[in-house]
Scaffold this motif. Structure first.
Motif, PDB file in Angstrom:
ATOM      1  N   LEU A 119       0.795  -1.226   0.000  1.00 55.33           N
ATOM      2  CA  LEU A 119       0.000   0.000   0.000  1.00 55.33           C
ATOM      3  C   LEU A 119       0.833   1.285   0.000  1.00 55.33           C
ATOM      4  CD1 LEU A 119      -3.090  -0.975   2.146  1.00 55.33           C
ATOM      5  CD2 LEU A 119      -3.135   0.033  -0.123  1.00 55.33           C
ATOM      6  N   PRO A 120       1.858   1.413   0.856  1.00 57.62           N
ATOM      7  CA  PRO A 120       2.643   2.652   0.805  1.00 57.62           C
ATOM      8  C   PRO A 120       3.314   2.880  -0.543  1.00 57.62           C
ATOM      9  CG  PRO A 120       3.098   1.446   2.827  1.00 57.62           C
ATOM     10  CD  PRO A 120       2.314   0.526   1.946  1.00 57.62           C
ATOM     11  N   ARG A 121       3.666   1.821  -1.227  1.00 56.23           N
ATOM     12  CA  ARG A 121       4.300   1.948  -2.537  1.00 56.23           C
ATOM     13  C   ARG A 121       3.304   2.369  -3.610  1.00 56.23           C
ATOM     14  NH1 ARG A 121       7.389  -1.014   0.524  1.00 56.23           N
ATOM     15  NH2 ARG A 121       9.608  -1.281   0.033  1.00 56.23           N
ATOM     16  N   LEU A 122       2.029   2.094  -3.375  1.00 51.73           N
ATOM     17  CA  LEU A 122       0.998   2.431  -4.346  1.00 51.73           C
ATOM     18  C   LEU A 122       0.378   3.803  -4.097  1.00 51.73           C
ATOM     19  CD1 LEU A 122      -0.762  -1.044  -4.506  1.00 51.73           C
ATOM     20  CD2 LEU A 122       0.561   0.014  -6.342  1.00 51.73           C
ATOM     21  N   VAL A 123       0.187   4.155  -2.828  1.00 51.36           N
ATOM     22  CA  VAL A 123      -0.540   5.393  -2.519  1.00 51.36           C
ATOM     23  C   VAL A 123       0.199   6.307  -1.553  1.00 51.36           C
ATOM     24  CG1 VAL A 123      -2.770   4.307  -2.967  1.00 51.36           C
ATOM     25  CG2 VAL A 123      -1.867   4.318  -0.636  1.00 51.36           C
ATOM     26  N   GLY A 124       1.382   5.901  -1.081  1.00 54.16           N
ATOM     27  CA  GLY A 124       2.115   6.702  -0.109  1.00 54.16           C
ATOM     28  C   GLY A 124       1.753   6.314   1.316  1.00 54.16           C
ATOM     29  N   PRO A 125       2.619   6.623   2.276  1.00 54.71           N
ATOM     30  CA  PRO A 125       2.403   6.174   3.652  1.00 54.71           C
ATOM     31  C   PRO A 125       1.180   6.774   4.329  1.00 54.71           C
ATOM     32  CG  PRO A 125       4.306   7.642   3.519  1.00 54.71           C
ATOM     33  CD  PRO A 125       3.923   7.312   2.119  1.00 54.71           C
ATOM     34  N   GLN A 126       0.862   8.048   4.065  1.00 54.34           N
ATOM     35  CA  GLN A 126      -0.273   8.664   4.751  1.00 54.34           C
ATOM     36  C   GLN A 126      -1.588   8.031   4.331  1.00 54.34           C
ATOM     37  OE1 GLN A 126       2.328  10.107   6.667  1.00 54.34           O
ATOM     38  NE2 GLN A 126       0.457  11.167   7.259  1.00 54.34           N
ATOM     39  N   ARG A 127      -1.794   7.864   3.040  1.00 50.34           N
ATOM     40  CA  ARG A 127      -3.021   7.218   2.551  1.00 50.34           C
ATOM     41  C   ARG A 127      -3.081   5.760   3.014  1.00 50.34           C
ATOM     42  NH1 ARG A 127      -7.137  10.568   0.973  1.00 50.34           N
ATOM     43  NH2 ARG A 127      -6.451  12.050  -0.606  1.00 50.34           N
ATOM     44  N   ALA A 128      -1.943   5.084   2.983  1.00 55.11           N
ATOM     45  CA  ALA A 128      -1.919   3.689   3.417  1.00 55.11           C
ATOM     46  C   ALA A 128      -2.353   3.576   4.873  1.00 55.11           C
ATOM     47  CB  ALA A 128      -0.520   3.112   3.233  1.00 55.11           C
ATOM     48  N   LYS A 129      -1.857   4.460   5.716  1.00 56.18           N
ATOM     49  CA  LYS A 129      -2.246   4.432   7.130  1.00 56.18           C
ATOM     50  C   LYS A 129      -3.729   4.719   7.300  1.00 56.18           C
ATOM     51  CE  LYS A 129       2.335   5.925   8.638  1.00 56.18           C
ATOM     52  NZ  LYS A 129       3.139   7.089   9.092  1.00 56.18           N
ATOM     53  N   GLU A 130      -4.248   5.666   6.535  1.00 57.04           N
ATOM     54  CA  GLU A 130      -5.681   5.964   6.620  1.00 57.04           C
ATOM     55  C   GLU A 130      -6.517   4.725   6.307  1.00 57.04           C
ATOM     56  OE1 GLU A 130      -9.039   8.735   4.346  1.00 57.04           O
ATOM     57  OE2 GLU A 130      -6.912   9.169   4.090  1.00 57.04           O
ATOM     58  N   LEU A 131      -6.164   4.038   5.238  1.00 51.46           N
ATOM     59  CA  LEU A 131      -6.907   2.838   4.850  1.00 51.46           C
ATOM     60  C   LEU A 131      -6.792   1.745   5.909  1.00 51.46           C
ATOM     61  CD1 LEU A 131      -5.894   2.713   1.074  1.00 51.46           C
ATOM     62  CD2 LEU A 131      -8.152   3.289   1.985  1.00 51.46           C
ATOM     63  N   MET A 132      -5.579   1.560   6.457  1.00 52.23           N
ATOM     64  CA  MET A 132      -5.340   0.466   7.396  1.00 52.23           C
ATOM     65  C   MET A 132      -5.790   0.797   8.811  1.00 52.23           C
ATOM     66  SD  MET A 132      -1.680  -0.993   6.078  1.00 52.23           S
ATOM     67  CE  MET A 132      -1.645  -2.064   4.647  1.00 52.23           C
ATOM     68  N   PHE A 133      -5.722   2.071   9.225  1.00 48.63           N
ATOM     69  CA  PHE A 133      -6.124   2.441  10.581  1.00 48.63           C
ATOM     70  C   PHE A 133      -7.639   2.410  10.753  1.00 48.63           C
ATOM     71  CE2 PHE A 133      -2.227   5.361  11.682  1.00 48.63           C
ATOM     72  CZ  PHE A 133      -1.401   4.256  11.575  1.00 48.63           C
ATOM     73  N   PHE A 134      -8.385   2.803   9.694  1.00 47.81           N
ATOM     74  CA  PHE A 134      -9.832   2.909   9.811  1.00 47.81           C
ATOM     75  C   PHE A 134     -10.576   1.700   9.250  1.00 47.81           C
ATOM     76  CE2 PHE A 134      -8.686   7.538   9.737  1.00 47.81           C
ATOM     77  CZ  PHE A 134      -9.045   7.797  11.052  1.00 47.81           C
ATOM     78  N   GLY A 135     -10.016   1.049   8.247  1.00 47.40           N
ATOM     79  CA  GLY A 135     -10.675  -0.124   7.674  1.00 47.40           C
ATOM     80  C   GLY A 135     -11.968   0.193   6.953  1.00 47.40           C
ATOM     81  N   ASP A 136     -12.079   1.426   6.433  1.00 48.84           N
ATOM     82  CA  ASP A 136     -13.307   1.810   5.736  1.00 48.84           C
ATOM     83  C   ASP A 136     -13.380   1.148   4.364  1.00 48.84           C
ATOM     84  OD1 ASP A 136     -14.074   3.462   7.829  1.00 48.84           O
ATOM     85  OD2 ASP A 136     -13.121   5.244   6.959  1.00 48.84           O
ATOM     86  N   SER A 137     -14.604   0.956   3.894  1.00 53.10           N
ATOM     87  CA  SER A 137     -14.826   0.416   2.562  1.00 53.10           C
ATOM     88  C   SER A 137     -14.478   1.475   1.524  1.00 53.10           C
ATOM     89  CB  SER A 137     -16.291  -0.006   2.421  1.00 53.10           C
ATOM     90  OG  SER A 137     -16.573  -0.433   1.110  1.00 53.10           O
ATOM     91  N   LEU A 138     -13.663   1.094   0.545  1.00 52.17           N
ATOM     92  CA  LEU A 138     -13.205   2.021  -0.488  1.00 52.17           C
ATOM     93  C   LEU A 138     -13.832   1.629  -1.821  1.00 52.17           C
ATOM     94  CD1 LEU A 138     -11.129   4.374  -1.033  1.00 52.17           C
ATOM     95  CD2 LEU A 138      -9.525   2.572  -1.736  1.00 52.17           C
ATOM     96  N   PRO A 139     -14.772   2.422  -2.332  1.00 49.78           N
ATOM     97  CA  PRO A 139     -15.391   2.102  -3.624  1.00 49.78           C
ATOM     98  C   PRO A 139     -14.370   2.106  -4.754  1.00 49.78           C
ATOM     99  CG  PRO A 139     -16.677   3.751  -2.436  1.00 49.78           C
ATOM    100  CD  PRO A 139     -15.367   3.614  -1.714  1.00 49.78           C
ATOM    101  N   ALA A 140     -14.687   1.395  -5.810  1.00 47.44           N
ATOM    102  CA  ALA A 140     -13.754   1.242  -6.923  1.00 47.44           C
ATOM    103  C   ALA A 140     -13.332   2.581  -7.516  1.00 47.44           C
ATOM    104  CB  ALA A 140     -14.372   0.357  -7.995  1.00 47.44           C
ATOM    105  N   ARG A 141     -14.271   3.505  -7.686  1.00 44.79           N
ATOM    106  CA  ARG A 141     -13.923   4.800  -8.272  1.00 44.79           C
ATOM    107  C   ARG A 141     -12.917   5.551  -7.406  1.00 44.79           C
ATOM    108  NH1 ARG A 141     -14.824   5.163 -13.645  1.00 44.79           N
ATOM    109  NH2 ARG A 141     -16.939   4.511 -14.189  1.00 44.79           N
ATOM    110  N   ASP A 142     -13.079   5.474  -6.077  1.00 45.80           N
ATOM    111  CA  ASP A 142     -12.131   6.129  -5.181  1.00 45.80           C
ATOM    112  C   ASP A 142     -10.784   5.417  -5.217  1.00 45.80           C
ATOM    113  OD1 ASP A 142     -14.049   7.970  -4.473  1.00 45.80           O
ATOM    114  OD2 ASP A 142     -14.635   6.927  -2.640  1.00 45.80           O
TER     115      ASP A 142
END
Length: 282
Positions: free
Chosen positions: A171-194
């Motif tokens: 994830l950090p290699r794809l979206v950077g560490p800040q976005r990766a942490k957001e996705l992993m810390f919250f576990g929110d559902s991410l729609p395909a378009r996003d």
């Protein structure tokens, strides 16, 4: 069964697997394209131990078979892969220190490594929810197509778990560490378009166009210079872990190796002769 895909967690029990490993993983090869399809739609394609081993074996076969020049990884039903279903995995008695780490190394990490190390380009055609290791399975692929209804979920935090299957590497290699942490810390559902907007997905398409788009992309790859693509994949995958001198040396060596292939010679000859190249994958 959870009440919704978003409630599906990694490393949980789902429906009892039914059928043989071969029926739970559909496989077909056509025009140089190997299509691997997870086939447990009743369990949102939560992947079993047997399925994992079958996928790893098919990816290894794709690497070794000169007749296979591209791979598509997809699934049936509403889910791409809802995580790891450990029911049916080998049991070795009471857990001792080291067992969990060994299980991760020999299980989830081997699966992700098999995709990253496959010598043929791998396209993920994400038809539905990809959660936990299912999301990482998609992110490990070289190209990611997603149906508009697809969702990506880092479910680990919902169960108090650390992400595995290479998530904190990918994830950090794809979206950077800040976005990766957001996705992993919250576990929110991410729609395909996003997910596409963040760079996790190459293209989002209407659900009914996913299979055709994946076939078209795979066919383009299968008609390309296979060894050149394989070397390019290796260079790109290694680039973020290497300093400039190492990366430049690897690039020069890859070009040296590639110039021994018939396809490289064909590419140069077709340019000089002003015609379309006809690559053979060798």
């Amino acid at each position: 069964m959870p009440s919704s895909p978003e409630d599906t967690a990694d490393h949980t029990d789902h429906h009892e697997p039914s059928g043989s490993p071969d029926s739970l993983i559909l496989h077909a090869t056509d025009n140089g394209v190997s299509t691997i399809t997870l086939n447990r739609p009743e369990a949102m394609n939560a992947i079993t131990w047997d399925q994992r081993e079958r996928v790893i074996a098919l990816l290894a076969e794709a690497s070794a078979d000169p007749g296979i020049r591209a791979v598509v990884l997809t699934a049936t039903g509403r889910g791409f892969c809802a995580g790891a279903d450990l029911r049916g995995a080998p049991v070795s008695g009471d857990r001792v220190p080291g067992d969990v780490a060994r299980t991760i190394r020999l299980g989830a990490q081997r699966l992700i490594a098999a995709v990253l190390d496959c010598e043929k380009p791998v396209i993920a055609a994400v038809n539905g929810t990809a959660a936990g290791i299912g999301a990482h399975l998609a992110f490990a692929c070289d190209l990611v197509l997603a149906a508009e209804s697809a969702k990506f979920i880092e479910v680990f935090v919902r169960r108090g778990l650390v992400p595995d299957g290479g998530g904190a590497y990918l994830l950090p290699r794809l979206v950077g560490p800040q976005r990766a942490k957001e996705l992993m810390f919250f576990g929110d559902s991410l729609p395909a378009r996003d997910a596409e907007r963040l760079g996790l997905v190459n293209r989002t398409v209407p659900d009914e166009e996913l299979a055709a788009t994946a076939r078209a992309w795979a066919q383009r790859l299968a008609e390309g210079p296979t060894r050149s693509i394989a070397l390019t994949k290796q260079l790109v995958n290694a680039s973020l872990d290497a300093d400039r001198a190492t990366a430049f040396a690897a690039e020069a060596m890859a070009q040296e190796i590639n110039m021994t292939t018939q396809d490289a010679n064909e590419g140069v000859a077709s340019f000089v002769e002003r015609r379309a190249p006809k690559y053979q994958g060798i």
